[in-house]
Design a protein around this motif. Structure first.
Motif, PDB file in Angstrom:
ATOM      1  N   GLU A 168       9.696  98.017  84.725  1.00 40.51           N
ATOM      2  CA  GLU A 168       9.429  98.212  83.333  1.00 40.51           C
ATOM      3  C   GLU A 168      10.435  99.393  82.958  1.00 40.51           C
ATOM      4  N   GLN A 169      10.362  99.731  82.238  1.00 42.35           N
ATOM      5  CA  GLN A 169      11.193 100.338  81.364  1.00 42.35           C
ATOM      6  C   GLN A 169      10.730 101.786  81.709  1.00 42.35           C
ATOM      7  N   TYR A 170      11.619 102.788  82.045  1.00 45.34           N
ATOM      8  CA  TYR A 170      11.217 104.120  82.055  1.00 45.34           C
ATOM      9  C   TYR A 170      12.171 105.330  81.553  1.00 45.34           C
ATOM     10  N   ARG A 171      11.502 106.004  81.122  1.00 42.96           N
ATOM     11  CA  ARG A 171      12.254 107.548  80.657  1.00 42.96           C
ATOM     12  C   ARG A 171      12.252 108.913  80.912  1.00 42.96           C
ATOM     13  N   THR A 172      12.302 109.376  81.219  1.00 43.89           N
ATOM     14  CA  THR A 172      12.700 111.089  81.653  1.00 43.89           C
ATOM     15  C   THR A 172      11.658 112.303  80.146  1.00 43.89           C
ATOM     16  N   ILE A 176       7.939 102.661  78.741  1.00 43.07           N
ATOM     17  CA  ILE A 176       8.098 102.838  77.564  1.00 43.07           C
ATOM     18  C   ILE A 176       7.036 101.636  77.190  1.00 43.07           C
ATOM     19  N   PRO A 177       6.730 101.913  75.910  1.00 45.98           N
ATOM     20  CA  PRO A 177       6.036 100.694  75.524  1.00 45.98           C
ATOM     21  C   PRO A 177       6.821  99.634  74.801  1.00 45.98           C
ATOM     22  N   GLY A 178       5.739  98.169  75.288  1.00 45.54           N
ATOM     23  CA  GLY A 178       6.755  97.092  74.453  1.00 45.54           C
ATOM     24  C   GLY A 178       7.529  96.733  75.292  1.00 45.54           C
ATOM     25  N   THR A 179       8.216  97.508  76.827  1.00 44.96           N
ATOM     26  CA  THR A 179       8.732  96.766  77.592  1.00 44.96           C
ATOM     27  C   THR A 179       8.018  95.510  78.393  1.00 44.96           C
ATOM     28  N   THR A 236       5.747  94.237  81.587  1.00 40.25           N
ATOM     29  CA  THR A 236       5.646  94.501  82.734  1.00 40.25           C
ATOM     30  C   THR A 236       5.679  93.490  83.735  1.00 40.25           C
ATOM     31  N   ALA A 237       6.435  92.389  83.860  1.00 43.30           N
ATOM     32  CA  ALA A 237       6.597  91.795  85.574  1.00 43.30           C
ATOM     33  C   ALA A 237       8.035  92.094  85.405  1.00 43.30           C
ATOM     34  N   GLY A 238       8.496  91.753  86.217  1.00 43.16           N
ATOM     35  CA  GLY A 238      10.020  92.065  86.733  1.00 43.16           C
ATOM     36  C   GLY A 238      11.446  91.609  85.862  1.00 43.16           C
ATOM     37  N   ASP A 239      12.427  92.209  85.160  1.00 39.03           N
ATOM     38  CA  ASP A 239      13.151  92.645  83.980  1.00 39.03           C
ATOM     39  C   ASP A 239      14.846  92.419  84.935  1.00 39.03           C
ATOM     40  N   PRO A 240      14.726  90.845  85.543  1.00 35.61           N
ATOM     41  CA  PRO A 240      16.989  90.763  86.192  1.00 35.61           C
ATOM     42  C   PRO A 240      17.343  91.503  85.736  1.00 35.61           C
ATOM     43  N   LYS A 241      17.865  91.210  83.889  1.00 36.25           N
ATOM     44  CA  LYS A 241      18.667  91.601  84.010  1.00 36.25           C
ATOM     45  C   LYS A 241      19.104  92.713  83.520  1.00 36.25           C
ATOM     46  N   SER A 242      18.343  93.738  83.312  1.00 36.25           N
ATOM     47  CA  SER A 242      18.421  94.714  82.642  1.00 36.25           C
ATOM     48  C   SER A 242      19.945  95.793  83.180  1.00 36.25           C
ATOM     49  N   TRP A 243      19.691  96.620  81.752  1.00 36.32           N
ATOM     50  CA  TRP A 243      21.042  97.354  82.342  1.00 36.32           C
ATOM     51  C   TRP A 243      20.661  98.226  83.213  1.00 36.32           C
ATOM     52  N   MET A 244      19.394  99.052  83.337  1.00 35.36           N
ATOM     53  CA  MET A 244      18.983 100.326  84.053  1.00 35.36           C
ATOM     54  C   MET A 244      18.512 100.505  85.581  1.00 35.36           C
ATOM     55  N   LEU A 245      18.771  97.866  86.038  1.00 35.08           N
ATOM     56  CA  LEU A 245      18.340  98.508  87.296  1.00 35.08           C
ATOM     57  C   LEU A 245      18.682  98.949  88.553  1.00 35.08           C
ATOM     58  N   PHE A 288      22.626  94.810  77.649  1.00 35.97           N
ATOM     59  CA  PHE A 288      21.186  94.830  76.918  1.00 35.97           C
ATOM     60  C   PHE A 288      20.588  93.725  76.247  1.00 35.97           C
ATOM     61  N   ASN A 289      19.570  94.193  77.544  1.00 34.32           N
ATOM     62  CA  ASN A 289      18.782  92.500  77.127  1.00 34.32           C
ATOM     63  C   ASN A 289      17.369  92.782  76.104  1.00 34.32           C
ATOM     64  N   ASN A 290      16.589  92.307  75.497  1.00 30.75           N
ATOM     65  CA  ASN A 290      15.886  92.234  74.805  1.00 30.75           C
ATOM     66  C   ASN A 290      14.463  93.668  74.936  1.00 30.75           C
ATOM     67  N   ASN A 291      14.435  93.374  76.323  1.00 28.89           N
ATOM     68  CA  ASN A 291      13.630  94.786  76.951  1.00 28.89           C
ATOM     69  C   ASN A 291      14.463  96.046  77.034  1.00 28.89           C
ATOM     70  N   ASP A 292      15.401  95.855  77.166  1.00 26.78           N
ATOM     71  CA  ASP A 292      16.744  97.594  77.438  1.00 26.78           C
ATOM     72  C   ASP A 292      16.514  97.245  75.366  1.00 26.78           C
ATOM     73  N   LYS A 293      16.889  96.531  74.896  1.00 32.36           N
ATOM     74  CA  LYS A 293      16.877  96.482  73.337  1.00 32.36           C
ATOM     75  C   LYS A 293      15.776  97.621  73.132  1.00 32.36           C
ATOM     76  N   THR A 294      14.475  96.986  73.120  1.00 32.88           N
ATOM     77  CA  THR A 294      12.725  97.600  72.679  1.00 32.88           C
ATOM     78  C   THR A 294      12.927  99.346  73.524  1.00 32.88           C
ATOM     79  N   ALA A 295      13.401  98.821  73.931  1.00 33.98           N
ATOM     80  CA  ALA A 295      13.349 100.893  75.048  1.00 33.98           C
ATOM     81  C   ALA A 295      14.167 101.890  74.249  1.00 33.98           C
ATOM     82  N   LEU A 296      15.397 101.342  73.715  1.00 36.13           N
ATOM     83  CA  LEU A 296      16.512 101.821  73.375  1.00 36.13           C
ATOM     84  C   LEU A 296      16.556 101.889  71.383  1.00 36.13           C
ATOM     85  N   ASN A 297      15.323 101.112  70.996  1.00 36.81           N
ATOM     86  CA  ASN A 297      15.261 101.583  69.937  1.00 36.81           C
ATOM     87  C   ASN A 297      13.453 102.227  69.343  1.00 36.81           C
ATOM     88  N   TYR A 298      12.904 102.652  70.658  1.00 32.68           N
ATOM     89  CA  TYR A 298      11.566 103.111  70.511  1.00 32.68           C
ATOM     90  C   TYR A 298      11.954 104.695  71.483  1.00 32.68           C
TER      91      TYR A 298
END
Length: 273
Positions: free
Chosen positions: A89-93, A236-239, A241-250, A260-270
């Motif tokens: 998933e997407q994670y933040r510090t 990060i909620p909303g991202t 919970t399975a594989g995300d092969p195109k994320s910019w933060m892999l 930025f894919n849809n999950n990346d955009k969700t994370a940035l917006n959150y």
């Protein structure tokens, strides 16, 4: 060839972990027989794998691309929270950039090839197109985030020392990219380079790797968890919970553009909208 997106330098005073990015992947594990059991124990206590540890100038390279200085090994970490649900998933510090709305300036120096400058402008444009409360502006020098060029050798390391926000809410700096001729090939794609720079900016404003809990997802090889490393790994909620092969933060790049894919955009917006 895949390349790893990250290395680490830990700042004790601010409990900050600084990542370098990009080292050739899928090389044979190095022999750890020359690394003492005491050092291996210190590395393990920081939350990193002790497999294939390599002694380098000033410290140790762990997990293929994470640099720990000798000082890092003896510095206690204030471990941030680890709130994990799945594996990719997407994670933040724990720390994020504060004082929003805020303009973060970015400068670049030490490169003769214009691809680095063009890629920096493209990476900035990607973030600004998101209409976040955190925006970026290119400046001639002394940016809040400084992208600098340095000869990091010919071992496949593309960059190092992008980091995580400080406890004061400022972005990490600098981002160092390898300016040795041929490191990125003879004619690197501006958009691939923009993805690398956007990835490092992502660390600087508080993003962990999407596959922090299982680097094998993008890097291949044995499953490896990067651990909290003192800065936290908060889902990060909303991202996905399975594989995300195109994320910019892999953790690893396959040499292609990853906007930025849809999950990346969700994370940035959150975090920043």
């Amino acid at each position: 060839m895949k390349n790893v997106l990250k290395t680490i330098t830990l700042s004790a005073a601010l409990s900050v972990v600084l990542f370098s990015c990009q080292k050739s992947d899928k090389s044979a594990p190095a022999n750890t027989s020359t690394v003492s059991s005491e050092v291996l124990g210190q590395i393990q206590s920081k939350g990193f794998s002790t497999e294939g540890v390599v002694a380098v100038n000033g410290g140790y390279l762990v997990e293929g691309d994470i640099f720990l200085t000798n000082k890092d090994l003896i510095t206690p970490l204030a471990n941030g929270p680890v709130l994990r649900i799945g594996e990719e998933e997407q994670y933040r510090t724990t720390n994020l950039v504060t004082g929003l709305p805020r303009v973060i300036t970015i400068s670049i120096s030490g490169f003769s090839d214009p691809v680095f400058s063009n890629a920096t402008d493209s990476a900035i444009a990607r973030y600004n197109a998101m209409a976040l409360r955190l925006t970026f502006q290119r400046v001639a020098s002394n940016g809040n985030i400084q992208i600098v060029g340095a000869d990091l050798g010919g071992t496949g390391v593309l960059g190092q020392s992008a980091g995580f926000p400080t406890s004061a809410g400022n972005p990490a700096s600098p981002i160092t990219l390898n300016n040795r001729a041929g490191t990125f090939g003879t004619n690197p794609s501006v958009q691939w380079m923009a993805t690398i720079i956007a990835h490092e900016i992502g660390h600087a404003i508080g993003f962990r790797h999407t596959d922090y809990a299982n680097r094998a997802y993008s890097c291949g090889g044995r499953k490896s968890n990067e651990g909290s490393a003192g800065v936290g790994a908060i889902y990060i909620p909303g991202t996905a919970t399975a594989g995300d092969p195109k994320s910019w933060m892999l953790a690893c790049t396959d040499g292609t553009n990853r906007p930025f894919n849809n999950n990346d955009k969700t994370a940035l917006n959150y975090l920043y909208r």
